[in-house]
Design a protein around this motif. Structure first.
Motif, PDB file in Angstrom:
ATOM      1  N   ILE A  55     -14.973  35.357   1.861  1.00 62.45           N
ATOM      2  CA  ILE A  55     -15.006  36.788   1.562  1.00 62.45           C
ATOM      3  C   ILE A  55     -15.983  37.448   2.536  1.00 62.45           C
ATOM      4  O   ILE A  55     -16.892  36.788   3.055  1.00 62.45           O
ATOM      5  CB  ILE A  55     -15.394  37.075   0.094  1.00 62.45           C
ATOM      6  N   PRO A  56     -15.830  38.727   2.814  1.00 60.99           N
ATOM      7  CA  PRO A  56     -16.682  39.373   3.823  1.00 60.99           C
ATOM      8  C   PRO A  56     -18.148  39.454   3.404  1.00 60.99           C
ATOM      9  O   PRO A  56     -18.460  39.647   2.227  1.00 60.99           O
ATOM     10  CB  PRO A  56     -16.068  40.778   3.959  1.00 60.99           C
ATOM     11  N   ASN A  57     -19.032  39.280   4.369  1.00 57.75           N
ATOM     12  CA  ASN A  57     -20.471  39.530   4.208  1.00 57.75           C
ATOM     13  C   ASN A  57     -21.118  38.674   3.125  1.00 57.75           C
ATOM     14  O   ASN A  57     -21.952  39.137   2.346  1.00 57.75           O
ATOM     15  CB  ASN A  57     -20.715  41.016   3.894  1.00 57.75           C
ATOM     16  N   CYS A  58     -20.741  37.391   3.095  1.00 60.32           N
ATOM     17  CA  CYS A  58     -21.298  36.484   2.095  1.00 60.32           C
ATOM     18  C   CYS A  58     -21.638  35.140   2.738  1.00 60.32           C
ATOM     19  O   CYS A  58     -21.257  34.085   2.244  1.00 60.32           O
ATOM     20  CB  CYS A  58     -20.321  36.298   0.939  1.00 60.32           C
ATOM     21  N   LYS A  59     -22.347  35.196   3.857  1.00 56.01           N
ATOM     22  CA  LYS A  59     -22.701  33.969   4.555  1.00 56.01           C
ATOM     23  C   LYS A  59     -24.073  34.111   5.203  1.00 56.01           C
ATOM     24  O   LYS A  59     -24.377  35.131   5.808  1.00 56.01           O
ATOM     25  CB  LYS A  59     -21.667  33.635   5.635  1.00 56.01           C
ATOM     26  N   ALA A  60     -24.892  33.051   5.061  1.00 55.82           N
ATOM     27  CA  ALA A  60     -26.165  32.975   5.773  1.00 55.82           C
ATOM     28  C   ALA A  60     -26.230  31.742   6.643  1.00 55.82           C
ATOM     29  O   ALA A  60     -26.958  31.708   7.625  1.00 55.82           O
ATOM     30  CB  ALA A  60     -27.325  32.972   4.788  1.00 55.82           C
ATOM     31  N   GLY A  61     -25.468  30.694   6.276  1.00 54.47           N
ATOM     32  CA  GLY A  61     -25.523  29.448   7.032  1.00 54.47           C
ATOM     33  C   GLY A  61     -24.285  28.610   6.829  1.00 54.47           C
ATOM     34  O   GLY A  61     -23.218  29.107   6.441  1.00 54.47           O
ATOM     35  N   GLY A  62     -24.438  27.295   7.060  1.00 59.12           N
ATOM     36  CA  GLY A  62     -23.296  26.392   7.039  1.00 59.12           C
ATOM     37  C   GLY A  62     -22.642  26.238   5.684  1.00 59.12           C
ATOM     38  O   GLY A  62     -21.447  25.903   5.605  1.00 59.12           O
ATOM     39  N   MET A  63     -23.395  26.468   4.598  1.00 58.03           N
ATOM     40  CA  MET A  63     -22.780  26.387   3.280  1.00 58.03           C
ATOM     41  C   MET A  63     -21.578  27.311   3.168  1.00 58.03           C
ATOM     42  O   MET A  63     -20.538  26.963   2.589  1.00 58.03           O
ATOM     43  CB  MET A  63     -23.797  26.742   2.194  1.00 58.03           C
ATOM     44  N   GLY A  64     -21.712  28.515   3.727  1.00 57.61           N
ATOM     45  CA  GLY A  64     -20.609  29.484   3.666  1.00 57.61           C
ATOM     46  C   GLY A  64     -19.358  28.973   4.329  1.00 57.61           C
ATOM     47  O   GLY A  64     -18.238  29.230   3.852  1.00 57.61           O
ATOM     48  N   ASP A  65     -19.509  28.210   5.429  1.00 57.48           N
ATOM     49  CA  ASP A  65     -18.346  27.633   6.109  1.00 57.48           C
ATOM     50  C   ASP A  65     -17.671  26.582   5.235  1.00 57.48           C
ATOM     51  O   ASP A  65     -16.443  26.518   5.133  1.00 57.48           O
ATOM     52  CB  ASP A  65     -18.773  26.998   7.430  1.00 57.48           C
ATOM     53  N   VAL A  66     -18.479  25.708   4.618  1.00 53.64           N
ATOM     54  CA  VAL A  66     -17.935  24.642   3.778  1.00 53.64           C
ATOM     55  C   VAL A  66     -17.183  25.230   2.590  1.00 53.64           C
ATOM     56  O   VAL A  66     -16.063  24.810   2.262  1.00 53.64           O
ATOM     57  CB  VAL A  66     -19.070  23.716   3.293  1.00 53.64           C
ATOM     58  N   VAL A  67     -17.792  26.228   1.953  1.00 56.49           N
ATOM     59  CA  VAL A  67     -17.173  26.837   0.771  1.00 56.49           C
ATOM     60  C   VAL A  67     -15.920  27.630   1.149  1.00 56.49           C
ATOM     61  O   VAL A  67     -15.031  27.828   0.330  1.00 56.49           O
ATOM     62  CB  VAL A  67     -18.212  27.717   0.032  1.00 56.49           C
ATOM     63  N   ARG A  68     -15.839  28.041   2.395  1.00 53.08           N
ATOM     64  CA  ARG A  68     -14.610  28.681   2.883  1.00 53.08           C
ATOM     65  C   ARG A  68     -13.509  27.651   3.117  1.00 53.08           C
ATOM     66  O   ARG A  68     -12.353  27.863   2.714  1.00 53.08           O
ATOM     67  CB  ARG A  68     -14.906  29.406   4.194  1.00 53.08           C
ATOM     68  N   ASP A  69     -13.853  26.524   3.732  1.00 52.54           N
ATOM     69  CA  ASP A  69     -12.831  25.607   4.246  1.00 52.54           C
ATOM     70  C   ASP A  69     -12.352  24.572   3.232  1.00 52.54           C
ATOM     71  O   ASP A  69     -11.164  24.243   3.199  1.00 52.54           O
ATOM     72  CB  ASP A  69     -13.356  24.889   5.493  1.00 52.54           C
ATOM     73  N   VAL A  70     -13.258  24.021   2.416  1.00 50.83           N
ATOM     74  CA  VAL A  70     -12.841  22.970   1.486  1.00 50.83           C
ATOM     75  C   VAL A  70     -11.825  23.482   0.467  1.00 50.83           C
ATOM     76  O   VAL A  70     -10.798  22.837   0.234  1.00 50.83           O
ATOM     77  CB  VAL A  70     -14.067  22.322   0.803  1.00 50.83           C
ATOM     78  N   PRO A  71     -12.060  24.651  -0.177  1.00 49.51           N
ATOM     79  CA  PRO A  71     -11.031  25.137  -1.100  1.00 49.51           C
ATOM     80  C   PRO A  71      -9.663  25.340  -0.447  1.00 49.51           C
ATOM     81  O   PRO A  71      -8.623  25.124  -1.091  1.00 49.51           O
ATOM     82  CB  PRO A  71     -11.619  26.465  -1.598  1.00 49.51           C
ATOM     83  N   ARG A  72      -9.650  25.753   0.805  1.00 51.10           N
ATOM     84  CA  ARG A  72      -8.358  25.923   1.486  1.00 51.10           C
ATOM     85  C   ARG A  72      -7.624  24.598   1.602  1.00 51.10           C
ATOM     86  O   ARG A  72      -6.394  24.540   1.477  1.00 51.10           O
ATOM     87  CB  ARG A  72      -8.584  26.543   2.869  1.00 51.10           C
ATOM     88  N   GLN A  73      -8.371  23.526   1.843  1.00 53.15           N
ATOM     89  CA  GLN A  73      -7.744  22.224   1.937  1.00 53.15           C
ATOM     90  C   GLN A  73      -7.273  21.734   0.572  1.00 53.15           C
ATOM     91  O   GLN A  73      -6.190  21.149   0.439  1.00 53.15           O
ATOM     92  CB  GLN A  73      -8.732  21.221   2.545  1.00 53.15           C
TER      93      GLN A  73
END
Length: 538
Positions: A15-33
Motif C-alpha cells: 500500500i502507498p506510503n507504508c514502508k521504512a525498510g526491508g520489512m515492507g518489501d517482505v510483507v509486500r511480496d510474501v502474501p503475493r506468493q
C-alpha cells in the motif's frame, strides 16, 4: 486445501506510503506468493493517522486497554496492485499517529520505544479484537513481524478475552534483532502494567535477560511463537552467538533464547527473496537528469532550509558530471545508521582512501540516503572536501532505480545485515556488489563469483581488507574486462526467488502442505568452471 493467513506488521509496501525498510518489501511480496498458491491473505498495519484516508470502513473495534474501553476503526484500503486473494487493512485510533522516521516510527532518545510501545500495544489489542469479531474469517496462520506485533502473543497467552488466539498457529519473523522494544513492567505510562492493568501474567517468562525490571518484546516473540524465522540462514547462526561490538554483532543479549528455540526445533533461517517480475524499467543516462530534477524539488520544501546550500552544492556536482562523465561509478543506497555505515563513521579515513582510489581512475562514489544527523553531517563534510564524492541527502525511487542500473559497483559495508535487499536489486541489474561478509550478505554474494566481500577478525583488519578488496575490484574493472563481465553476468543470472523461499515457509514455518506450482523451477547454480579458468589462466 485453501488456507487463511493474517499478516500483522508495522510496514506494508503493497500500500502507498507504508514502508521504512526491508520489512515492507517482505510483507509486500510474501502474501503475493501465498495468494498465487490460491491461499487467502489479510494484511493489517496501523493507519498512522493517514493511511485510512480513501479506505472503506469495515467495522468498529471496542476493547479494553489501559483499564478503559477504547474504540478503533478497521478500514480496508486499496493496494498498489489489486490482486485476488489479498486484502489490506489499517486500524485507526486517535493515539495511532505518524512518527518522525518514515512517517511511521518515533525517535525517543531519552526513553527508547516509549511512544512506539504505546502505539503498537494499542494496535495489537485492536487486532486481537478484530480476530475475535471474525473480521478475517477462520485463520490458520497468524504471521507476526518484529517486536511491534509480539504483544499479540502476550494476549494469546495471558488475556482471558483472547483465548481463541490459541487455536491459530503463530509465526514470528525477526527482521532486525538489534531493535528489541524494551520497556518497563511497571511505574511508567509506557509499561506493560499501564497497557494491561487488569491482566495477571508471569513476569519471569517475559523479562529481559539483562534488565529484569523490563519486558523485552523481541524476546517475547522468540519465546512464545510456534515458529521463529530469521531472514537468512547465516543471520540465524550469527544471532545465536554473543555480540562483541563493534567487531561482531550477534544475539544482542538474546542468544540464549534463540539457542533454546533452535534446540526446540522452532528456529528457522530462510533467505528473503527478490522480485524479478514487473519491475520498473529505467532508461540509460537518466541518472543525472533525475537527480537534478529531484534536488531542485527538495530545495522548495520548507523543512529543507538547513540543507538548501548543501543540496545546491550536490546539484552543481551532478551538473558537472553531465559535462564530463566519470570512467567508474560506485554507489550505496541505505538509511544512514550505524548498521549501514559504521565503518565510515568510526574511521572516516576508510571513506577517504576509497575516494583516493577512485580519483586515480576518474571515478566517483554516490551515496543516497537520510537518517541519523551525525551520519548526515559526516557525509556532508566529506562531500565538501572531495569532488568525487556525491551525497544525495534525500529519497527518490527514480534516482535509486537509475543508481542500480547505471553504476558499476554497489558498496554495502554493513556492520551486520539480517538479509539485505539492496545487494539483490543491484545484482538483478547485473551490478556486482562489494559487501561485508556478515549475515545475509554471506548468503547472497560470493567473492569473485557474483561480487566481492571482505572480512577480518579485528576492526583494523576489516578496515584494511575493505580498502584492499575495493582497490582490487576497481583494478579488475579496468584491467580485466572479461572477468568483470563474467562476474556481472553471473550476478545478473543469480535468482533469489520468492517461489523457493515461500515453499520453505510452507514446510518449516506454516507446517502446511507445499502447494504444487507449475511455474516453480529449481534454481540453477551458475557454473564456477568458467570463472576458475578465467582466473587461473591469467
Amino acid at each position: 486445501m485453501k488456507s487463511n493467513f493474517l499478516f500483522v506488521c508495522a510496514e506494508n509496501d503493497a500500500i502507498p506510503n507504508c514502508k521504512a525498510g526491508g520489512m515492507g518489501d517482505v510483507v509486500r511480496d510474501v502474501p503475493r506468493q501465498l495468494a498465487a498458491n490460491n491461499d487467502t491473505v489479510h494484511i493489517v498495519t496501523p493507519s498512522y493517522g493517514r493511511l485510512h484516508q480513501g479506505g472503506i470502513k469495515k467495522c468498529n473495534l471496542r476493547f479494553k486497554y489501559r483499564g478503559m474501553v477504547q474504540e478503533a476503526i478497521l478500514y480496508q484500503v486499496p493496494g498498489k496492485k489489486e490482486m485476488a486473494n489479498i486484502a489490506h487493512y489499517v486500524i485507526d485510533h486517535p493515539a495511532i499517529v505518524s512518527g518522525d522516521i518514515a512517517h511511521i516510527y518515533f525517535n525517543d532518545p531519552e526513553q527508547p520505544f516509549y511512544t512506539d510501545a504505546c502505539m503498537f500495544s494499542l494496535f495489537c489489542t485492536a487486532v486481537a479484537q478484530a480476530i475475535k469479531q471474525g473480521v478475517f474469517g477462520g485463520l490458520q496462520i497468524m504471521h507476526l513481524h518484529d517486536w511491534h506485533t509480539s504483544l499479540l502473543l502476550f494476549l494469546k497467552e495471558f488475556h482471558p478475552e483472547y483465548k481463541l488466539l490459541q487455536n491459530i498457529r503463530c509465526v514470528y519473523s525477526i527482521h532486525n534483532l538489534a531493535i528489541q522494544g524494551i520497556r518497563p513492567f511497571d511505574k511508567n505510562h509506557s509499561s506493560l502494567k499501564a497497557f494491561y492493568p487488569d491482566i495477571d501474567y508471569d513476569e519471569s517468562r517475559l523479562k529481559d535477560p539483562r534488565y529484569h525490571d523490563c519486558i523485552n518484546l523481541m524476546a517475547l516473540g522468540i519465546r512464545f511463537a510456534d515458529a521463529v524465522h530469521t531472514v537468512s540462514p547465516s543471520y540465524k547462526e550469527d544471532i545465536q552467538k554473543p555480540s562483541n561490538p563493534p567487531v561482531f554483532i550477534g544475539g544482542e543479549g538474546l542468544e540464549e533464547d534463540l539457542k533454546e528455540a533452535d534446540k526446540q526445533g522452532r528456529l528457522f533461517g530462510i533467505l528473503n527473496g527478490c522480485n524479478y517480475r514487473n519491475i520498473n524499467r529505467v532508461r540509460k543516462n537518466e541518472l543525472y537528469r533525475n537527480s537534478l530534477r529531484y534536488i531542485f524539488k527538495w530545495l522548495q520544501e520548507p523543512n529543507k532550509k538547513y540543507k538548501a546550500d548543501f543540496l545546491a552544492h550536490t546539484g552543481d556536482k551532478i551538473a558537472m558530471l553531465r559535462e564530463q562523465k566519470p570512467d567508474f561509478m560506485c554507489v550505496s543506497v541505505a538509511r544512514l545508521t550505524e548498521q549501514k555505515f559504521f565503518f565510515y563513521k568510526n574511521n572516516p579515513r576508510v571513506l577517504e582512501q576509497i575516494l583516493q582510489v577512485l580519483k586515480k581512475r576518474n571515478g566517483v562514489y554516490i551515496v543516497l540516503g537520510t537518517g541519523a544527523p551525525e551520519y548526515e553531517q559526516l557525509l556532508r563534510n566529506i562531500s565538501y572536501e572531495n569532488e568525487n564524492f556525491i551525497f544525495i541527502n534525500g529519497q527518490s525511487e527514480e534516482i535509486i532505480d537509475s543508481l542500480y542500473y547505471e553504476s558499476d559497483l554497489y558498496l554495502m559495508p554493513s556492520l551486520f545485515e539480517p538479509c539485505g535487499i539492496s545487494q539483490m536489486l543491484a545484482m538483478r541489474n547485473g551490478q556486482p556488489c562489494l559487501v561485508h561478509a556478515t549475515g545475509g550478505l554471506k548468503d547472497t554474494v560470493e567473492h569473485m563469483k557474483t561480487g566481492f566481500s571482505f572480512g577480518g577478525i579485528t576492526l583494523e583488519e576489516k578496515n584494511r581488507e575493505f580498502i584492499n578488496v575495493f582497490e582490487d575490484a576497481v583494478d579488475l574493472f579496468f584491467e580485466d574486462k572479461e572477468i568483470w563481465k563474467h562476474i556481472s553476468k553471473v550476478a545478473k543470472n543469480k535468482r533469489f526467488s520468492w517461489e523457493k523461499s515461500v515453499r520453505e515457509y510452507y514446510k518449516d514455518l506454516y507446517r502446511l502442505p507445499i502447494p504444487f506450482q507449475n511455474s516453480f523451477k529449481p534454481q540453477k547454480n551458475p557454473s564456477a568452471i568458467k570463472m576458475d579458468k578465467l582466473i587461473y589462466n591469467k
